[in-house]
Scaffold this active site. Structure first.
Site, PDB file in Angstrom:
ATOM      1  N   ASP A  43      -7.996 -19.647   3.845  1.00 32.24           N
ATOM      2  CA  ASP A  43      -7.372 -20.557   2.887  1.00 32.24           C
ATOM      3  C   ASP A  43      -8.333 -21.702   2.567  1.00 32.24           C
ATOM      4  O   ASP A  43      -9.286 -21.954   3.300  1.00 32.24           O
ATOM      5  CB  ASP A  43      -6.079 -21.081   3.513  1.00 32.24           C
ATOM      6  CG  ASP A  43      -5.251 -21.899   2.559  1.00 32.24           C
ATOM      7  OD1 ASP A  43      -5.298 -23.134   2.667  1.00 32.24           O
ATOM      8  OD2 ASP A  43      -4.570 -21.323   1.705  1.00 32.24           O
ATOM      9  N   HIS A  54       1.385 -21.726   0.682  1.00 27.13           N
ATOM     10  CA  HIS A  54       0.143 -21.001   0.932  1.00 27.13           C
ATOM     11  C   HIS A  54       0.420 -19.595   1.462  1.00 27.13           C
ATOM     12  O   HIS A  54      -0.294 -18.650   1.132  1.00 27.13           O
ATOM     13  CB  HIS A  54      -0.727 -21.772   1.927  1.00 27.13           C
ATOM     14  CG  HIS A  54      -1.239 -23.063   1.383  1.00 27.13           C
ATOM     15  ND1 HIS A  54      -2.532 -23.236   0.969  1.00 27.13           N
ATOM     16  CD2 HIS A  54      -0.615 -24.249   1.155  1.00 27.13           C
ATOM     17  CE1 HIS A  54      -2.698 -24.473   0.517  1.00 27.13           C
ATOM     18  NE2 HIS A  54      -1.547 -25.101   0.629  1.00 27.13           N
TER      19      HIS A  54
END
Length: 405
Positions: free
Chosen positions: A99, A26
Protein backbone atom coordinates in the site's frame (compact mmCIF):
# COMPACT_ATOMS: atom_id res chain seq x y z
CA UNK A 1 -6.45 -36.47 -0.15
CA UNK A 2 -4.38 -34.29 -2.43
CA UNK A 3 -2.66 -36.26 -5.18
CA UNK A 4 0.99 -35.72 -6.14
CA UNK A 5 -0.01 -33.95 -9.37
CA UNK A 6 -2.45 -31.69 -7.51
CA UNK A 7 0.22 -30.83 -4.97
CA UNK A 8 2.73 -30.07 -7.71
CA UNK A 9 0.21 -27.85 -9.50
CA UNK A 10 -0.52 -25.97 -6.29
CA UNK A 11 3.17 -25.31 -5.64
CA UNK A 12 3.74 -24.21 -9.24
CA UNK A 13 0.84 -21.74 -9.08
CA UNK A 14 2.23 -18.17 -9.00
CA UNK A 15 1.79 -16.59 -5.59
CA UNK A 16 1.42 -12.94 -4.52
CA UNK A 17 1.81 -11.52 -1.01
CA UNK A 18 -0.33 -8.42 -0.37
CA UNK A 19 0.23 -5.93 2.44
CA UNK A 20 -2.54 -3.28 2.47
CA UNK A 21 -2.76 -0.36 4.84
CA UNK A 22 -5.24 -0.70 7.71
CA UNK A 23 -8.79 0.50 7.21
CA UNK A 24 -11.64 -0.53 4.91
CA UNK A 25 -10.86 2.23 2.44
CA UNK A 26 -7.59 0.48 1.64
CA UNK A 27 -8.60 -3.13 2.21
CA UNK A 28 -11.56 -3.07 -0.21
CA UNK A 29 -9.65 -2.17 -3.41
CA UNK A 30 -6.83 -4.57 -2.46
CA UNK A 31 -9.41 -7.32 -2.10
CA UNK A 32 -10.84 -6.51 -5.52
CA UNK A 33 -7.32 -6.59 -6.99
CA UNK A 34 -6.71 -9.99 -5.41
CA UNK A 35 -10.00 -11.35 -6.77
CA UNK A 36 -9.10 -10.37 -10.32
CA UNK A 37 -5.62 -11.85 -10.04
CA UNK A 38 -7.06 -15.10 -8.72
CA UNK A 39 -10.01 -15.39 -11.12
CA UNK A 40 -8.42 -14.13 -14.35
CA UNK A 41 -4.71 -14.87 -13.94
CA UNK A 42 -4.64 -17.97 -11.70
CA UNK A 43 -2.63 -16.43 -8.85
CA UNK A 44 -2.89 -17.54 -5.25
CA UNK A 45 -2.86 -14.71 -2.72
CA UNK A 46 -1.71 -14.22 0.87
CA UNK A 47 -2.97 -11.16 2.75
CA UNK A 48 -1.00 -9.74 5.69
CA UNK A 49 -3.24 -7.23 7.46
CA UNK A 50 -1.60 -4.88 10.01
CA UNK A 51 -3.52 -3.81 13.12
CA UNK A 52 -2.73 -1.19 15.76
CA UNK A 53 -5.14 1.12 17.58
CA UNK A 54 -2.88 3.06 19.95
CA UNK A 55 -1.29 5.70 17.73
CA UNK A 56 -2.26 9.27 16.75
CA UNK A 57 -4.64 9.55 13.81
CA UNK A 58 -2.25 11.62 11.68
CA UNK A 59 0.40 8.91 11.52
CA UNK A 60 -1.53 5.84 12.68
CA UNK A 61 -1.61 4.05 9.34
CA UNK A 62 2.10 4.29 8.58
CA UNK A 63 3.13 3.49 12.15
CA UNK A 64 0.76 0.54 12.19
CA UNK A 65 2.46 -0.94 9.15
CA UNK A 66 5.94 -0.28 10.54
CA UNK A 67 5.05 -1.96 13.81
CA UNK A 68 3.66 -4.92 11.89
CA UNK A 69 6.77 -5.53 9.76
CA UNK A 70 8.22 -8.22 12.08
CA UNK A 71 5.18 -10.38 11.31
CA UNK A 72 5.71 -10.73 7.51
CA UNK A 73 9.47 -11.01 8.07
CA UNK A 74 8.98 -13.91 10.50
CA UNK A 75 6.56 -15.55 8.08
CA UNK A 76 9.01 -15.29 5.20
CA UNK A 77 11.95 -16.52 7.27
CA UNK A 78 9.91 -19.54 8.31
CA UNK A 79 9.28 -20.54 4.70
CA UNK A 80 12.96 -21.13 3.83
CA UNK A 81 13.23 -19.01 0.67
CA UNK A 82 15.42 -19.91 -2.24
CA UNK A 83 15.71 -17.89 -5.46
CA UNK A 84 15.69 -19.38 -8.95
CA UNK A 85 14.79 -22.89 -7.80
CA UNK A 86 12.76 -25.04 -10.18
CA UNK A 87 11.76 -27.61 -7.60
CA UNK A 88 8.08 -28.55 -7.65
CA UNK A 89 8.12 -28.66 -3.84
CA UNK A 90 8.52 -24.88 -3.79
CA UNK A 91 5.74 -22.33 -3.90
CA UNK A 92 6.38 -19.60 -6.48
CA UNK A 93 6.46 -16.19 -4.79
CA UNK A 94 6.21 -13.67 -7.62
CA UNK A 95 5.82 -10.33 -5.87
CA UNK A 96 5.01 -8.38 -2.73
CA UNK A 97 2.31 -5.77 -3.35
CA UNK A 98 2.22 -2.95 -0.80
CA UNK A 99 0.00 0.00 0.00
CA UNK A 100 1.07 3.64 -0.27
CA UNK A 101 1.33 3.55 3.54
CA UNK A 102 3.26 0.26 3.48
CA UNK A 103 6.32 1.39 1.53
CA UNK A 104 8.66 0.43 4.36
CA UNK A 105 7.78 -3.21 3.62
CA UNK A 106 9.76 -2.90 0.37
CA UNK A 107 12.88 -3.35 2.51
CA UNK A 108 11.54 -6.72 3.69
CA UNK A 109 11.00 -7.78 0.08
CA UNK A 110 14.58 -6.83 -0.75
CA UNK A 111 15.88 -9.02 2.08
CA UNK A 112 14.39 -12.06 0.37
CA UNK A 113 14.92 -11.02 -3.25
CA UNK A 114 11.19 -10.61 -3.90
CA UNK A 115 10.07 -8.03 -6.49
CA UNK A 116 7.98 -5.31 -4.85
CA UNK A 117 5.12 -3.36 -6.38
CA UNK A 118 3.01 -0.51 -5.03
CA UNK A 119 -0.77 -0.48 -5.43
CA UNK A 120 -1.91 3.13 -5.13
CA UNK A 121 -5.63 2.80 -4.31
CA UNK A 122 -6.59 6.39 -5.07
CA UNK A 123 -6.23 8.84 -7.98
CA UNK A 124 -3.42 9.36 -10.48
CA UNK A 125 -3.72 13.09 -9.74
CA UNK A 126 -3.08 12.49 -6.05
CA UNK A 127 -0.10 10.29 -6.89
CA UNK A 128 1.31 13.02 -9.12
CA UNK A 129 0.90 15.53 -6.29
CA UNK A 130 2.80 13.25 -3.89
CA UNK A 131 5.61 12.86 -6.40
CA UNK A 132 5.88 16.64 -6.74
CA UNK A 133 5.75 17.43 -3.00
CA UNK A 134 9.53 17.91 -2.52
CA UNK A 135 9.61 20.27 -5.50
CA UNK A 136 6.51 22.18 -4.36
CA UNK A 137 7.97 22.43 -0.86
CA UNK A 138 10.86 24.43 -2.30
CA UNK A 139 8.72 26.66 -4.54
CA UNK A 140 6.04 27.73 -2.04
CA UNK A 141 7.36 29.44 1.10
CA UNK A 142 4.16 29.48 3.16
CA UNK A 143 1.13 27.29 3.63
CA UNK A 144 -0.40 26.12 0.36
CA UNK A 145 -3.85 27.37 1.31
CA UNK A 146 -2.49 30.93 1.39
CA UNK A 147 -1.01 30.80 -2.11
CA UNK A 148 -2.81 33.11 -4.58
CA UNK A 149 -1.52 31.10 -7.54
CA UNK A 150 -2.91 27.67 -8.45
CA UNK A 151 -0.62 24.65 -8.46
CA UNK A 152 0.09 23.20 -11.88
CA UNK A 153 1.02 19.53 -12.26
CA UNK A 154 1.77 17.73 -15.56
CA UNK A 155 -1.45 16.66 -17.22
CA UNK A 156 -3.64 17.69 -14.25
CA UNK A 157 -6.27 20.34 -13.74
CA UNK A 158 -5.06 23.42 -11.91
CA UNK A 159 -5.19 22.82 -8.15
CA UNK A 160 -5.87 25.56 -5.63
CA UNK A 161 -3.86 25.31 -2.43
CA UNK A 162 -6.92 25.62 -0.21
CA UNK A 163 -8.40 22.53 -1.87
CA UNK A 164 -5.49 20.22 -1.10
CA UNK A 165 -5.93 17.43 1.44
CA UNK A 166 -5.47 18.09 5.16
CA UNK A 167 -2.01 16.46 5.59
CA UNK A 168 -0.59 18.92 3.05
CA UNK A 169 -2.03 21.97 4.79
CA UNK A 170 0.16 21.81 7.90
CA UNK A 171 3.75 21.98 6.69
CA UNK A 172 5.06 21.56 10.22
CA UNK A 173 3.01 18.44 10.88
CA UNK A 174 4.25 14.85 10.97
CA UNK A 175 2.00 13.75 8.11
CA UNK A 176 3.39 16.42 5.78
CA UNK A 177 6.99 15.63 6.67
CA UNK A 178 6.35 11.95 5.98
CA UNK A 179 4.97 12.79 2.53
CA UNK A 180 8.26 14.48 1.74
CA UNK A 181 10.27 11.56 3.07
CA UNK A 182 8.48 8.73 1.25
CA UNK A 183 8.54 10.21 -2.23
CA UNK A 184 11.79 8.48 -3.24
CA UNK A 185 10.62 5.15 -1.83
CA UNK A 186 8.46 4.69 -4.92
CA UNK A 187 11.62 4.33 -7.02
CA UNK A 188 12.50 1.23 -4.98
CA UNK A 189 9.49 -0.59 -6.43
CA UNK A 190 9.41 -2.49 -9.72
CA UNK A 191 6.03 -1.05 -10.70
CA UNK A 192 3.14 1.18 -9.58
CA UNK A 193 -0.48 0.04 -9.97
CA UNK A 194 -3.11 2.80 -9.74
CA UNK A 195 -6.83 2.36 -9.09
CA UNK A 196 -7.91 4.57 -11.98
CA UNK A 197 -8.33 4.29 -15.74
CA UNK A 198 -7.21 6.19 -18.81
CA UNK A 199 -10.54 7.72 -19.82
CA UNK A 200 -11.13 9.04 -16.31
CA UNK A 201 -7.71 10.69 -15.83
CA UNK A 202 -6.08 10.80 -19.28
CA UNK A 203 -3.79 13.76 -18.57
CA UNK A 204 -2.28 12.61 -15.25
CA UNK A 205 -1.94 8.97 -16.36
CA UNK A 206 -0.33 9.90 -19.65
CA UNK A 207 2.13 12.17 -17.84
CA UNK A 208 3.00 9.40 -15.38
CA UNK A 209 3.40 6.75 -18.08
CA UNK A 210 5.10 8.73 -20.81
CA UNK A 211 6.94 11.57 -19.12
CA UNK A 212 8.05 9.56 -16.09
CA UNK A 213 7.29 12.46 -13.76
CA UNK A 214 10.31 13.79 -11.87
CA UNK A 215 12.52 10.79 -12.61
CA UNK A 216 9.96 8.21 -11.51
CA UNK A 217 11.70 4.96 -12.43
CA UNK A 218 9.09 2.16 -12.18
CA UNK A 219 6.39 1.84 -14.86
CA UNK A 220 2.83 2.87 -14.02
CA UNK A 221 -0.17 0.59 -14.63
CA UNK A 222 -3.71 2.05 -14.42
CA UNK A 223 -5.77 -1.03 -13.50
CA UNK A 224 -9.01 0.49 -12.16
CA UNK A 225 -11.78 0.84 -11.41
CA UNK A 226 -11.36 -1.90 -8.80
CA UNK A 227 -14.77 -1.86 -7.14
CA UNK A 228 -17.58 -4.26 -6.37
CA UNK A 229 -20.61 -4.53 -8.60
CA UNK A 230 -21.37 -4.58 -12.31
CA UNK A 231 -23.26 -1.34 -12.88
CA UNK A 232 -25.99 -2.91 -15.06
CA UNK A 233 -28.79 -0.47 -14.13
CA UNK A 234 -29.89 1.43 -17.25
CA UNK A 235 -32.10 4.09 -15.65
CA UNK A 236 -32.05 6.05 -12.42
CA UNK A 237 -34.71 6.93 -9.83
CA UNK A 238 -35.14 9.88 -7.49
CA UNK A 239 -33.75 8.84 -4.09
CA UNK A 240 -30.73 10.70 -2.72
CA UNK A 241 -28.33 8.43 -0.84
CA UNK A 242 -26.43 10.24 1.93
CA UNK A 243 -23.38 8.58 3.48
CA UNK A 244 -19.95 9.71 4.65
CA UNK A 245 -18.12 6.40 4.61
CA UNK A 246 -16.79 4.18 7.37
CA UNK A 247 -14.68 6.92 8.97
CA UNK A 248 -16.44 10.14 8.03
CA UNK A 249 -17.69 12.39 10.82
CA UNK A 250 -19.51 15.73 10.98
CA UNK A 251 -20.05 18.03 13.91
CA UNK A 252 -23.48 18.00 15.56
CA UNK A 253 -24.12 21.50 14.24
CA UNK A 254 -23.32 20.38 10.72
CA UNK A 255 -25.47 17.28 11.07
CA UNK A 256 -28.38 19.49 12.10
CA UNK A 257 -27.90 21.69 9.04
CA UNK A 258 -27.75 18.62 6.84
CA UNK A 259 -30.98 17.27 8.33
CA UNK A 260 -32.82 20.57 7.90
CA UNK A 261 -31.52 20.83 4.34
CA UNK A 262 -32.78 17.39 3.41
CA UNK A 263 -36.16 18.26 4.87
CA UNK A 264 -36.30 21.60 3.02
CA UNK A 265 -35.45 19.94 -0.29
CA UNK A 266 -38.56 17.75 -0.11
CA UNK A 267 -36.66 15.10 -2.05
CA UNK A 268 -36.69 11.44 -1.13
CA UNK A 269 -33.56 10.28 0.69
CA UNK A 270 -31.76 7.42 2.43
CA UNK A 271 -29.37 8.69 5.10
CA UNK A 272 -26.84 6.54 6.97
CA UNK A 273 -26.00 8.34 10.22
CA UNK A 274 -24.24 7.08 13.34
CA UNK A 275 -26.80 8.25 15.94
CA UNK A 276 -30.26 8.29 14.33
CA UNK A 277 -31.94 8.47 17.76
CA UNK A 278 -30.79 12.09 17.99
CA UNK A 279 -32.97 12.86 14.98
CA UNK A 280 -36.24 11.34 16.19
CA UNK A 281 -38.26 14.51 15.54
CA UNK A 282 -36.70 14.90 12.09
CA UNK A 283 -37.48 11.26 11.28
CA UNK A 284 -41.07 11.79 12.30
CA UNK A 285 -41.46 14.86 10.08
CA UNK A 286 -39.84 13.23 7.04
CA UNK A 287 -41.09 9.64 7.34
CA UNK A 288 -43.08 9.93 4.10
CA UNK A 289 -40.03 11.11 2.16
CA UNK A 290 -36.96 9.62 3.76
CA UNK A 291 -35.38 6.84 5.76
CA UNK A 292 -32.61 7.20 8.34
CA UNK A 293 -30.55 4.09 9.10
CA UNK A 294 -28.03 3.55 11.88
CA UNK A 295 -24.34 3.91 11.08
CA UNK A 296 -24.10 1.85 7.92
CA UNK A 297 -25.94 0.99 4.73
CA UNK A 298 -24.92 -1.60 2.09
CA UNK A 299 -23.44 0.97 -0.28
CA UNK A 300 -22.98 -1.28 -3.31
CA UNK A 301 -26.57 -2.52 -3.10
CA UNK A 302 -27.87 1.03 -2.69
CA UNK A 303 -25.87 2.46 -5.60
CA UNK A 304 -26.81 -0.45 -7.86
CA UNK A 305 -30.52 -0.06 -7.07
CA UNK A 306 -32.60 1.59 -9.77
CA UNK A 307 -34.34 3.89 -7.28
CA UNK A 308 -31.10 5.67 -6.38
CA UNK A 309 -30.79 8.92 -8.30
CA UNK A 310 -27.89 10.62 -6.52
CA UNK A 311 -25.22 10.23 -3.86
CA UNK A 312 -24.10 12.84 -1.33
CA UNK A 313 -20.65 11.54 -0.46
CA UNK A 314 -17.49 12.35 1.49
CA UNK A 315 -15.48 11.82 -1.73
CA UNK A 316 -13.56 8.75 -0.69
CA UNK A 317 -12.09 7.33 -3.89
CA UNK A 318 -13.82 3.97 -3.44
CA UNK A 319 -17.17 5.74 -3.22
CA UNK A 320 -16.39 7.87 -6.26
CA UNK A 321 -15.43 4.86 -8.38
CA UNK A 322 -18.45 2.87 -7.19
CA UNK A 323 -20.68 5.77 -8.22
CA UNK A 324 -19.04 5.93 -11.65
CA UNK A 325 -19.37 2.18 -12.23
CA UNK A 326 -23.07 2.33 -11.31
CA UNK A 327 -23.76 5.63 -13.08
CA UNK A 328 -24.90 7.57 -9.99
CA UNK A 329 -24.41 11.36 -9.97
CA UNK A 330 -22.60 12.90 -7.00
CA UNK A 331 -22.88 15.78 -4.60
CA UNK A 332 -19.30 16.11 -3.41
CA UNK A 333 -18.76 16.88 0.28
CA UNK A 334 -15.02 16.25 0.86
CA UNK A 335 -14.20 15.77 4.53
CA UNK A 336 -10.44 16.23 4.14
CA UNK A 337 -10.76 19.83 2.96
CA UNK A 338 -12.62 22.82 4.35
CA UNK A 339 -16.02 23.42 2.75
CA UNK A 340 -18.71 26.04 3.26
CA UNK A 341 -18.66 29.34 5.12
CA UNK A 342 -16.39 28.93 8.16
CA UNK A 343 -16.34 25.22 7.46
CA UNK A 344 -20.15 24.92 7.73
CA UNK A 345 -22.52 24.05 4.89
CA UNK A 346 -25.90 25.65 5.55
CA UNK A 347 -29.28 23.99 5.19
CA UNK A 348 -30.20 26.24 2.27
CA UNK A 349 -27.18 25.03 0.30
CA UNK A 350 -27.94 21.40 1.13
CA UNK A 351 -31.53 21.84 -0.05
CA UNK A 352 -30.46 23.63 -3.24
CA UNK A 353 -27.97 20.94 -4.19
CA UNK A 354 -30.35 18.07 -3.40
CA UNK A 355 -33.17 19.58 -5.47
CA UNK A 356 -30.81 20.44 -8.31
CA UNK A 357 -29.32 16.97 -8.52
CA UNK A 358 -32.52 14.95 -8.20
CA UNK A 359 -35.05 17.09 -10.05
CA UNK A 360 -33.27 19.99 -11.71
CA UNK A 361 -31.77 20.61 -15.14
CA UNK A 362 -28.29 20.58 -13.64
CA UNK A 363 -28.95 17.09 -12.38
CA UNK A 364 -29.97 15.93 -15.84
CA UNK A 365 -26.72 17.25 -17.28
CA UNK A 366 -24.70 15.56 -14.56
CA UNK A 367 -26.58 12.36 -15.21
CA UNK A 368 -25.52 12.38 -18.86
CA UNK A 369 -21.89 12.98 -17.90
CA UNK A 370 -22.01 10.17 -15.36
CA UNK A 371 -23.53 7.88 -17.97
CA UNK A 372 -20.54 8.60 -20.22
CA UNK A 373 -18.10 7.84 -17.39
CA UNK A 374 -19.97 4.64 -16.59
CA UNK A 375 -19.54 3.55 -20.20
CA UNK A 376 -15.85 4.45 -20.11
CA UNK A 377 -15.35 2.40 -16.95
CA UNK A 378 -17.09 -0.58 -18.53
CA UNK A 379 -14.89 -0.33 -21.62
CA UNK A 380 -11.74 -0.24 -19.46
CA UNK A 381 -12.77 -3.52 -17.85
CA UNK A 382 -13.72 -5.42 -21.02
CA UNK A 383 -11.51 -8.13 -22.44
CA UNK A 384 -9.57 -5.68 -24.61
CA UNK A 385 -9.96 -2.72 -22.24
CA UNK A 386 -7.05 -0.54 -21.16
CA UNK A 387 -7.16 -1.60 -17.51
CA UNK A 388 -7.51 -5.29 -18.36
CA UNK A 389 -4.46 -5.03 -20.62
CA UNK A 390 -2.48 -3.18 -17.96
CA UNK A 391 -3.21 -5.79 -15.29
CA UNK A 392 -2.45 -8.59 -17.76
CA UNK A 393 0.94 -7.01 -18.43
CA UNK A 394 1.74 -6.94 -14.72
CA UNK A 395 0.47 -10.50 -14.26
CA UNK A 396 2.72 -11.68 -17.10
CA UNK A 397 5.75 -10.05 -15.48
CA UNK A 398 4.93 -11.75 -12.20
CA UNK A 399 4.29 -15.14 -13.76
CA UNK A 400 7.63 -14.95 -15.52
CA UNK A 401 9.61 -14.31 -12.34
CA UNK A 402 11.77 -17.01 -10.72
CA UNK A 403 11.45 -16.32 -7.01
CA UNK A 404 10.62 -19.53 -5.14
CA UNK A 405 10.22 -20.53 -1.53
Amino acid sequence: METTKQEEARHLQPHIIILPGPGLGHLIPFTELAKRLALHHNFSITFIIPTDEDTPVEVRISLTVNRSLPSPRRALVGTNFSIGSSSCSCTRICALVVDLFSLSAIDVAKEFGIPSYVFYPTTATCFSLVLHMPELDKIYPGEYRDSPEPIELPGCFLLHGKDLMDPVQDRKGKAYKRLLQIRDRYNSAQGILINSFMDLEPGPIRALKVSRVLSLKPPVYPVGPLVQGSGIISSRGSVLFVSFGSGGTLSQKQLNELAFGLEMSEERFLWAVRSPNEFAAFCGRTKEKGLVVASWAPQIQVLSHGATGGFLTHCGWNSDLESIVHGVSLIAWPLLVKVGENGLVGKEEVARLAKGLIGGEEGKGLGLKMKDLKGAAARALRGDGSSVKALAEVAHRWSSSNVQK
